[in-house]
Design a protein around this motif. Structure first.
Motif, PDB file in Angstrom:
ATOM      1  N   SER A 179       0.838  -1.196   0.000  1.00 41.89           N
ATOM      2  CA  SER A 179       0.000   0.000   0.000  1.00 41.89           C
ATOM      3  C   SER A 179       0.875   1.248   0.000  1.00 41.89           C
ATOM      4  CB  SER A 179      -0.893   0.004   1.229  1.00 41.89           C
ATOM      5  OG  SER A 179      -0.121   0.263   2.374  1.00 41.89           O
ATOM      6  N   ILE A 180       0.253   2.384  -0.338  1.00 40.69           N
ATOM      7  CA  ILE A 180       0.977   3.654  -0.351  1.00 40.69           C
ATOM      8  C   ILE A 180       1.579   3.913   1.026  1.00 40.69           C
ATOM      9  CG2 ILE A 180       0.631   6.144  -0.567  1.00 40.69           C
ATOM     10  CD1 ILE A 180      -1.570   5.417  -2.682  1.00 40.69           C
ATOM     11  N   TYR A 181       0.755   3.677   2.051  1.00 44.86           N
ATOM     12  CA  TYR A 181       1.225   3.891   3.425  1.00 44.86           C
ATOM     13  C   TYR A 181       2.444   3.022   3.716  1.00 44.86           C
ATOM     14  CZ  TYR A 181       1.069   4.266   8.519  1.00 44.86           C
ATOM     15  OH  TYR A 181       1.394   4.490   9.830  1.00 44.86           O
ATOM     16  N   GLU A 182       2.328   1.721   3.395  1.00 39.53           N
ATOM     17  CA  GLU A 182       3.422   0.795   3.709  1.00 39.53           C
ATOM     18  C   GLU A 182       4.695   1.143   2.951  1.00 39.53           C
ATOM     19  OE1 GLU A 182       3.797  -1.482   5.987  1.00 39.53           O
ATOM     20  OE2 GLU A 182       1.807  -0.998   6.750  1.00 39.53           O
ATOM     21  N   ASN A 183       4.540   1.658   1.733  1.00 36.47           N
ATOM     22  CA  ASN A 183       5.709   2.074   0.972  1.00 36.47           C
ATOM     23  C   ASN A 183       6.497   3.131   1.719  1.00 36.47           C
ATOM     24  OD1 ASN A 183       6.485   1.354  -1.985  1.00 36.47           O
ATOM     25  ND2 ASN A 183       4.286   0.964  -1.835  1.00 36.47           N
ATOM     26  N   VAL A 184       5.778   4.137   2.211  1.00 40.11           N
ATOM     27  CA  VAL A 184       6.471   5.240   2.880  1.00 40.11           C
ATOM     28  C   VAL A 184       6.985   4.806   4.247  1.00 40.11           C
ATOM     29  CG1 VAL A 184       6.277   7.625   3.634  1.00 40.11           C
ATOM     30  CG2 VAL A 184       5.024   6.864   1.640  1.00 40.11           C
ATOM     31  N   ALA A 185       6.192   3.962   4.922  1.00 39.21           N
ATOM     32  CA  ALA A 185       6.583   3.561   6.273  1.00 39.21           C
ATOM     33  C   ALA A 185       7.684   2.508   6.276  1.00 39.21           C
ATOM     34  CB  ALA A 185       5.358   3.028   7.028  1.00 39.21           C
ATOM     35  N   TYR A 186       8.006   1.980   5.108  1.00 34.51           N
ATOM     36  CA  TYR A 186       8.979   0.874   5.043  1.00 34.51           C
ATOM     37  C   TYR A 186      10.320   1.243   5.672  1.00 34.51           C
ATOM     38  CZ  TYR A 186      11.884  -2.851   3.118  1.00 34.51           C
ATOM     39  OH  TYR A 186      12.739  -3.907   2.977  1.00 34.51           O
ATOM     40  N   GLY A 187      10.870   2.388   5.234  1.00 36.64           N
ATOM     41  CA  GLY A 187      12.187   2.809   5.724  1.00 36.64           C
ATOM     42  C   GLY A 187      12.220   2.939   7.242  1.00 36.64           C
ATOM     43  N   PRO A 188      11.315   3.792   7.806  1.00 33.08           N
ATOM     44  CA  PRO A 188      11.304   3.921   9.268  1.00 33.08           C
ATOM     45  C   PRO A 188      11.107   2.570   9.968  1.00 33.08           C
ATOM     46  CG  PRO A 188       9.891   5.576   8.266  1.00 33.08           C
ATOM     47  CD  PRO A 188      10.382   4.719   7.161  1.00 33.08           C
ATOM     48  N   LYS A 189      10.265   1.703   9.394  1.00 31.65           N
ATOM     49  CA  LYS A 189      10.008   0.413  10.039  1.00 31.65           C
ATOM     50  C   LYS A 189      11.274  -0.435  10.102  1.00 31.65           C
ATOM     51  CE  LYS A 189       5.107  -0.600   9.619  1.00 31.65           C
ATOM     52  NZ  LYS A 189       4.112  -1.365   8.860  1.00 31.65           N
ATOM     53  N   ILE A 190      12.009  -0.494   8.989  1.00 30.09           N
ATOM     54  CA  ILE A 190      13.201  -1.350   9.045  1.00 30.09           C
ATOM     55  C   ILE A 190      14.247  -0.764   9.991  1.00 30.09           C
ATOM     56  CG2 ILE A 190      12.972  -2.457   6.786  1.00 30.09           C
ATOM     57  CD1 ILE A 190      14.958  -0.424   5.738  1.00 30.09           C
ATOM     58  N   HIS A 191      14.127   0.513  10.276  1.00 35.14           N
ATOM     59  CA  HIS A 191      15.061   1.079  11.242  1.00 35.14           C
ATOM     60  C   HIS A 191      14.515   1.023  12.663  1.00 35.14           C
ATOM     61  CE1 HIS A 191      16.570   3.133   7.465  1.00 35.14           C
ATOM     62  NE2 HIS A 191      17.429   2.213   7.782  1.00 35.14           N
ATOM     63  N   GLY A 192      13.436   0.252  12.813  1.00 30.64           N
ATOM     64  CA  GLY A 192      13.002  -0.071  14.172  1.00 30.64           C
ATOM     65  C   GLY A 192      11.943   0.837  14.762  1.00 30.64           C
ATOM     66  N   ILE A 193      11.342   1.712  13.946  1.00 22.90           N
ATOM     67  CA  ILE A 193      10.289   2.572  14.487  1.00 22.90           C
ATOM     68  C   ILE A 193       8.958   1.834  14.374  1.00 22.90           C
ATOM     69  CG2 ILE A 193       9.027   4.736  14.163  1.00 22.90           C
ATOM     70  CD1 ILE A 193      11.857   5.778  13.122  1.00 22.90           C
ATOM     71  N   ARG A 194       8.320   1.565  15.519  1.00 26.11           N
ATOM     72  CA  ARG A 194       7.097   0.757  15.495  1.00 26.11           C
ATOM     73  C   ARG A 194       5.887   1.542  15.966  1.00 26.11           C
ATOM     74  NH1 ARG A 194      10.712  -2.983  17.195  1.00 26.11           N
ATOM     75  NH2 ARG A 194      11.359  -4.393  15.529  1.00 26.11           N
ATOM     76  N   ASP A 195       6.125   2.656  16.650  1.00 28.48           N
ATOM     77  CA  ASP A 195       5.023   3.452  17.178  1.00 28.48           C
ATOM     78  C   ASP A 195       4.138   3.958  16.039  1.00 28.48           C
ATOM     79  OD1 ASP A 195       3.394   5.414  18.240  1.00 28.48           O
ATOM     80  OD2 ASP A 195       4.862   5.986  19.763  1.00 28.48           O
ATOM     81  N   LYS A 196       2.890   3.495  16.055  1.00 28.67           N
ATOM     82  CA  LYS A 196       1.972   3.803  14.963  1.00 28.67           C
ATOM     83  C   LYS A 196       1.783   5.311  14.779  1.00 28.67           C
ATOM     84  CE  LYS A 196      -1.546   2.344  12.143  1.00 28.67           C
ATOM     85  NZ  LYS A 196      -1.474   3.387  11.121  1.00 28.67           N
ATOM     86  N   LYS A 197       1.739   6.028  15.919  1.00 26.15           N
ATOM     87  CA  LYS A 197       1.515   7.479  15.830  1.00 26.15           C
ATOM     88  C   LYS A 197       2.671   8.167  15.121  1.00 26.15           C
ATOM     89  CE  LYS A 197      -1.485   8.364  19.750  1.00 26.15           C
ATOM     90  NZ  LYS A 197      -1.274   8.186  21.183  1.00 26.15           N
ATOM     91  N   ILE A 198       3.880   7.767  15.502  1.00 27.41           N
ATOM     92  CA  ILE A 198       5.055   8.377  14.862  1.00 27.41           C
ATOM     93  C   ILE A 198       5.073   8.021  13.383  1.00 27.41           C
ATOM     94  CG2 ILE A 198       7.571   8.411  14.813  1.00 27.41           C
ATOM     95  CD1 ILE A 198       7.533   8.050  17.819  1.00 27.41           C
ATOM     96  N   LEU A 199       4.766   6.738  13.083  1.00 21.94           N
ATOM     97  CA  LEU A 199       4.761   6.317  11.678  1.00 21.94           C
ATOM     98  C   LEU A 199       3.747   7.131  10.880  1.00 21.94           C
ATOM     99  CD1 LEU A 199       5.101   2.434  11.946  1.00 21.94           C
ATOM    100  CD2 LEU A 199       6.758   4.038  11.007  1.00 21.94           C
ATOM    101  N   ASP A 200       2.550   7.329  11.466  1.00 17.37           N
ATOM    102  CA  ASP A 200       1.534   8.132  10.775  1.00 17.37           C
ATOM    103  C   ASP A 200       2.066   9.524  10.459  1.00 17.37           C
ATOM    104  OD1 ASP A 200      -0.218   6.091  10.860  1.00 17.37           O
ATOM    105  OD2 ASP A 200      -1.425   6.856  12.520  1.00 17.37           O
ATOM    106  N   GLN A 201       2.745  10.100  11.454  1.00 14.39           N
ATOM    107  CA  GLN A 201       3.282  11.451  11.245  1.00 14.39           C
ATOM    108  C   GLN A 201       4.335  11.464  10.152  1.00 14.39           C
ATOM    109  OE1 GLN A 201       4.717  12.972  14.968  1.00 14.39           O
ATOM    110  NE2 GLN A 201       2.697  12.840  15.939  1.00 14.39           N
ATOM    111  N   ILE A 202       5.218  10.450  10.201  1.00 15.02           N
ATOM    112  CA  ILE A 202       6.282  10.386   9.187  1.00 15.02           C
ATOM    113  C   ILE A 202       5.665  10.261   7.800  1.00 15.02           C
ATOM    114  CG2 ILE A 202       8.161   8.977   8.275  1.00 15.02           C
ATOM    115  CD1 ILE A 202       8.884   8.249  11.138  1.00 15.02           C
ATOM    116  N   VAL A 203       4.647   9.395   7.684  1.00 17.48           N
ATOM    117  CA  VAL A 203       4.042   9.165   6.373  1.00 17.48           C
ATOM    118  C   VAL A 203       3.432  10.458   5.846  1.00 17.48           C
ATOM    119  CG1 VAL A 203       2.156   8.001   5.184  1.00 17.48           C
ATOM    120  CG2 VAL A 203       3.643   6.702   6.694  1.00 17.48           C
TER     121      VAL A 203
END
Lengths: 292, 266
Positions: B115-139
């Protein structure tokens, strides 16, 4: 000056067109011929076996009296066998494919391994039976057990799974790996999060096709000493089993016509199992298929 | 008031730092030497364009800057590339660490089949960011940064392949912004796009240079002239000329540069 004389091209048009349509009919006829043979086979089996196919047949242990005999032991045996073959062969096969495609360097040894895996797929199944007898039944002392049979079958289908998984992994475009590496992902993260999800339809399709081959195999189990007649169910992985093809083989060998009909009914059960598994493979492929 | 902004500008100019200092970089593909004695200094918060004909080594060079070139078997390098003072060609430099600071946008849009969201969140996720709120903000921040937020905000959970080519490329830029890089490498980012999408990406580059240092390889000389501050002209693996873009396109020093930009070859 024109080098092509269009009048003669038009004149030659007719034979070309008729050749075109004749070849179409020839290929159609060949396809129909194959379908016809399959049809005859299915008709024979269904007309013979359908009458014996009922719940009682599915729930009875084999018996010397045809009216009491059933495929229950063989059906359960086949399921036990799959319970060993599926995890072992998928784990080994996908693992090997990941190593060969993602980690191994292109060199003579890797190529040698790849060629030999393909060769292994062509080795007759009875040879795998002998291997299983030597290694699993005798050397590792598993005896004539579900475990030994399952491991032997796993080896037998392993090359198919490896090759299918390799192809599925290779089909994942390199640009996706690059994108992942470019974001700082490690190789392992890239494999788990990008490569495998994209390759899973191909891997599972290959895996299920390989398992359906294992369901139909007889020869290696005969070599391992699996009984053709077994009137009890396995309780542990060290117990004996019989499987559907062995049961069918047993029944076709009997002189009484009733047993031949039972064999046909057994074949129907086997066919239905195969169709179910292949349908699952198709469903998975359609569900997960992704465009790149 | 005016004087103070002027002084601030001067201070800013003086503080401008070198991001990448390349010294005597040689690179071989097996027996073929693709880069010869490259010396280039790339400055912070500028757009540096790399131009040159096909096969001149410009893509090779940009891929060396995040060591993506290592994926090609049989590559050897000598010389050094200092990124913020550390030699990235040194094997002790963890390539994963380098690539969290140096993002890359590729020639063909290459979103993940997610998904579009997962594409953008991929980088932060592999670097260990799991907090959904932070991920939402990053996206959201990244998609806004790549000027695509308004087009996709209602369909973040749809597959990225449903986007047009130009949107996919901006999504890839957003994906790159999501790791909050220091440098963005762009390898012919508009060569697969139509003119309107190209324009959008170029406008985006102008926005992004305020925050990031951008190095862009391009086939398109007008593009280099439009968007870059400095331009390097590569030919046969060598840097023929490297200076202010204005200068390169108005009064090139080397005859070969002039021939290339006036379209006599390439």
């Amino acid at each position: 000056m024109n080098l092509i004389n269009h009048e003669s091209v038009v004149k030659r048009m007719k034979p070309r067109l008729s050749k075109n349509s004749i070849s179409k009919w020839i290929f159609f006829a060949l396809t129909m011929f194959v379908l016809l043979i399959l049809g005859v086979l299915l008709y024979r089996i269904f007309s013979q076996g359908l009458g014996y196919l009922d719940l009682q047949f599915l729930q009875s242990l084999p018996s010397r009296k045809p009216e009491n005999a059933g495929v229950y032991a063989a059906l359960i045996g086949t399921i036990w066998l799959m319970a060993v073959v599926a995890p072992v062969s998928l784990l080994l096969g996908v693992g090997t494919a990941i190593y060969l495609e993602e980690y191994a360097k292109e060199n003579a040894i890797t190529n040698f391994i790849k060629v030999n895996i393909s060769n292994l797929a062509g080795v007759p199944s009875i040879v795998f039976g002998l291997l299983g007898l030597t290694v699993f039944v005798r050397a590792l002392a598993f005896g004539t057990s579900v475990l030994a049979a399952g491991l032997t079958m796993s080896l037998l289908v392993l090359p198919v799974i490896i090759v299918a998984s390799q192809e599925a992994i290779r089909a994942v475009p390199n640009q996706l790996r690059e994108a992942s590496f470019g974001l700082g992902a490690t190789k392992w993260q890239t494999i788990v999060r990008i490569v495998l999800p994209a390759a899973i339809p191909g891997i599972l399709t290959g895996g299920i096709l390989a398992l359906s081959r294992a369901i139909g195999e007889t020869a290696p189990l005969v070599v391992l000493g699996m009984p053709l007649f077994l009137a009890f169910l396995p309780k542990t992985f060290f117990d004996m089993i019989t499987v559907l093809p062995l049961q069918i083989y047993n029944w076709t060998g009997r002189p009484q016509a009733e047993f031949h009909a039972l064999a046909a009914a057994g074949i129907i059960v086997l066919l239905v199992m195969l169709i179910i598994m292949n349908s699952i493979a198709v469903l998975i492929r359609n569900k997960f298929q992704k465009r790149y | 008031m005016e004087t103070s902004t002027a002084t601030a500008k001067i201070v800013n100019l003086q503080e401008k730092k070198i991001v990448y200092k390349t010294s005597d970089l040689d690179l071989w593909y097996g027996e073929n030497q693709a880069l010869k004695k490259i010396n280039l200094d790339i400055m912070e918060n500028e757009v540096t364009a790399i131009i040159g004909p096909s096969g001149c080594g410009k893509s090779t060079y940009i891929k060396t800057l995040n060591r993506m070139i290592e994926l090609v078997p049989g590559v050897r390098t000598s010389g050094e590339i200092l990124y913020r003072g550390r030699n990235i060609l040194d094997k002790s430099y963890q390539v994963e660490e380098l690539r969290t600071k140096v993002g890359m946008v590729f020639q063909k849009p290459n979103p993940f089949p997610k998904s579009i969201y997962e594409n953008v969140a991929y980088g932060p996720k592999i670097h260990g960011i799991r907090d959904k709120k932070i991920l939402d903000q990053i996206v959201e921040k990244s998609l806004r940064g790549a000027a695509i937020w308004d087009e996709v905000k209602d369909r973040l959970n749809q597959n990225a392949y449903g986007l047009s080519g130009g949107q996919q490329q901006r999504l890839c830029i957003a994906r790159c912004l999501a790791i909050e890089p220091d440098v963005i490498l762009m390898d012919e980012p508009t060569s697969a796009l139509d003119p309107i999408s190209t324009l959008k990406v170029e406008e985006l580059v102008q926005e992004l240079k305020k925050e990031f240092s951008i190095i862009i390889v391009t086939h398109n000389m007008q593009q280099a002239a439009r968007i870059s501050k400095k331009t390097a002209f590569f030919l046969n693996g060598e840097v023929i000329e490297f200076s202010e873009t204005n200068k390169i396109f108005s009064t090139p020093e080397d005859k070969r540069t002039e021939d290339y930009i006036t379209g006599r070859f390439g």
